[in-house]
Design an enzyme around this catalytic site. Sequence first.
Site, PDB file in Angstrom:
ATOM      1  N   ARG A 109       0.854  -1.201   0.000  1.00 43.58           N
ATOM      2  CA  ARG A 109       0.000   0.000   0.000  1.00 43.58           C
ATOM      3  C   ARG A 109       0.885   1.244   0.000  1.00 43.58           C
ATOM      4  O   ARG A 109       1.658   1.442   0.944  1.00 43.58           O
ATOM      5  CB  ARG A 109      -0.888   0.006   1.241  1.00 43.58           C
ATOM      6  CG  ARG A 109      -1.827   1.207   1.372  1.00 43.58           C
ATOM      7  CD  ARG A 109      -2.586   1.143   2.700  1.00 43.58           C
ATOM      8  NE  ARG A 109      -3.305  -0.110   2.847  1.00 43.58           N
ATOM      9  CZ  ARG A 109      -3.822  -0.549   3.991  1.00 43.58           C
ATOM     10  NH1 ARG A 109      -3.665   0.164   5.106  1.00 43.58           N
ATOM     11  NH2 ARG A 109      -4.462  -1.700   4.036  1.00 43.58           N
ATOM     12  N   HIS A 154       1.632  -2.089   5.659  1.00 47.94           N
ATOM     13  CA  HIS A 154       1.464  -2.436   4.247  1.00 47.94           C
ATOM     14  C   HIS A 154       2.464  -1.697   3.360  1.00 47.94           C
ATOM     15  O   HIS A 154       2.878  -2.222   2.326  1.00 47.94           O
ATOM     16  CB  HIS A 154       0.045  -2.102   3.782  1.00 47.94           C
ATOM     17  CG  HIS A 154      -0.997  -3.083   4.205  1.00 47.94           C
ATOM     18  ND1 HIS A 154      -1.287  -4.217   3.487  1.00 47.94           N
ATOM     19  CD2 HIS A 154      -1.832  -3.092   5.273  1.00 47.94           C
ATOM     20  CE1 HIS A 154      -2.270  -4.883   4.085  1.00 47.94           C
ATOM     21  NE2 HIS A 154      -2.616  -4.221   5.176  1.00 47.94           N
ATOM     22  N   ASP A 161      -3.573  -8.438   3.339  1.00 45.25           N
ATOM     23  CA  ASP A 161      -4.917  -8.698   3.853  1.00 45.25           C
ATOM     24  C   ASP A 161      -5.534  -9.771   2.973  1.00 45.25           C
ATOM     25  O   ASP A 161      -5.588  -9.619   1.738  1.00 45.25           O
ATOM     26  CB  ASP A 161      -5.781  -7.436   3.785  1.00 45.25           C
ATOM     27  CG  ASP A 161      -5.292  -6.338   4.703  1.00 45.25           C
ATOM     28  OD1 ASP A 161      -4.603  -6.644   5.696  1.00 45.25           O
ATOM     29  OD2 ASP A 161      -5.602  -5.160   4.430  1.00 45.25           O
ATOM     30  N   GLU A 243      -7.281  -7.857  13.648  1.00 47.85           N
ATOM     31  CA  GLU A 243      -7.860  -8.029  12.313  1.00 47.85           C
ATOM     32  C   GLU A 243      -7.591  -9.454  11.824  1.00 47.85           C
ATOM     33  O   GLU A 243      -6.442  -9.803  11.541  1.00 47.85           O
ATOM     34  CB  GLU A 243      -7.253  -7.017  11.326  1.00 47.85           C
ATOM     35  CG  GLU A 243      -7.522  -5.569  11.709  1.00 47.85           C
ATOM     36  CD  GLU A 243      -6.847  -4.573  10.768  1.00 47.85           C
ATOM     37  OE1 GLU A 243      -6.034  -5.001   9.909  1.00 47.85           O
ATOM     38  OE2 GLU A 243      -7.141  -3.376  10.883  1.00 47.85           O
ATOM     39  N   HIS A 246      -5.338  -9.725   8.523  1.00 53.45           N
ATOM     40  CA  HIS A 246      -4.094  -8.957   8.389  1.00 53.45           C
ATOM     41  C   HIS A 246      -2.888  -9.774   8.863  1.00 53.45           C
ATOM     42  O   HIS A 246      -2.817 -10.181  10.026  1.00 53.45           O
ATOM     43  CB  HIS A 246      -4.239  -7.683   9.228  1.00 53.45           C
ATOM     44  CG  HIS A 246      -3.073  -6.758   9.204  1.00 53.45           C
ATOM     45  ND1 HIS A 246      -3.150  -5.482   8.681  1.00 53.45           N
ATOM     46  CD2 HIS A 246      -1.804  -6.884   9.671  1.00 53.45           C
ATOM     47  CE1 HIS A 246      -1.974  -4.879   8.823  1.00 53.45           C
ATOM     48  NE2 HIS A 246      -1.143  -5.725   9.417  1.00 53.45           N
TER      49      HIS A 246
END
Length: 271
Positions: A109, A154, A161, A243, A246
Site C-alpha cells: 500500500r 502495508h 490482507d 484483524e 491482516h
Amino acid sequence: MTAFASGARLRRALVVTAAALLLGAAVPPAARATPEPKAPKEFVALRSVDPTIIQEMRYTTAHNFVGEPVDGYRQPVCILTRPAAEALHRAQVRLLRQGRSLKVYDCYRPQRAVDHFVRWAKDLGDERMKAEFYPLVPKSRLFADGYIAEKSGHSRGSTVDLTVVELPAARTRPYVPGERLVPCHAPREERFPDNSVDMGTGFDCFDTLSHTEDPRVRGAQRANRQLLKGTLAAEGFVNLPEEWWHFTYKPEPFPGTYFDFPVSRRSVAGH
C-alpha cells in the site's frame, strides 16, 4: 532614447524569448515531469510467483470504507516483497490440496494511499460507507481506536490482507455505488456477497468482532479463522490480533521503510 536603441532592445528581447521557447520545445513534457518512483528489485507482482491466488483488490474500487478508489492504486495488482510472495505461494500449495484457495484484498500500500485514509478520517461529514464498514464506531473515534493511522505496515511491502475461498470459487457481483449497505458484522447471508468462507465479519470491518480470537466468534467461523492463521503462521506470517485478515511476513526485508511507488504493473516491470 533613440528609435535605434529602442529597436535594438526589442530585437534582443525577441531573440531571448525565441531561445527560451526553443529550449522548452526541445525537452519533451515527460522528461520535464517528475518520474514516478518504481519498486525496488526486491518487490514482485504476486501473480508472477503464484497465479492461482485469487486477487480482489478492494482499494482500486469504490467498495471500501472510503467509498471511492484510493490514491495510488492504479491497477488491481498485488505487489509484495519476494520473500512474502514466495511464502504465500507455499501457503497456497497447502490450501489447494484441501480444495481451497487464498484470496488477497490488499498487499503493498503506497504512503499516498495511507494519506488518503487520514484525510478521509478527518472529514467527519463523509460517512457514506458507515452503515457497512463501521456501523457501531463513531467516525471521530477511528484514530483513537486504532482503525486509522498515519503509517501502515502495508507500505513496507510484506503485509497482506487476505481470506480463504472454497474451490471452485463462486463469482462475486460488483458493488454498485449508492446501493443499500448492510453491516459488516451481520450474518453472512445478509452481508455484501463475498466468495470467502464465513469469517464472522466482512473484510475491513471496524468492530471488535474482527479480533481474531474474539470469544463471540465460534463454530465454523472460528475454525475458518484458525485455518487461515495456522496455514500462514506455518510459512512465517504473523497475524495482527485486531484483524483476522491482516498478516505480516517475518523477518521483513524493509522493516523501517515506507514506500510510495504506485500500485501498477509498471512499478515492478522488468524485475
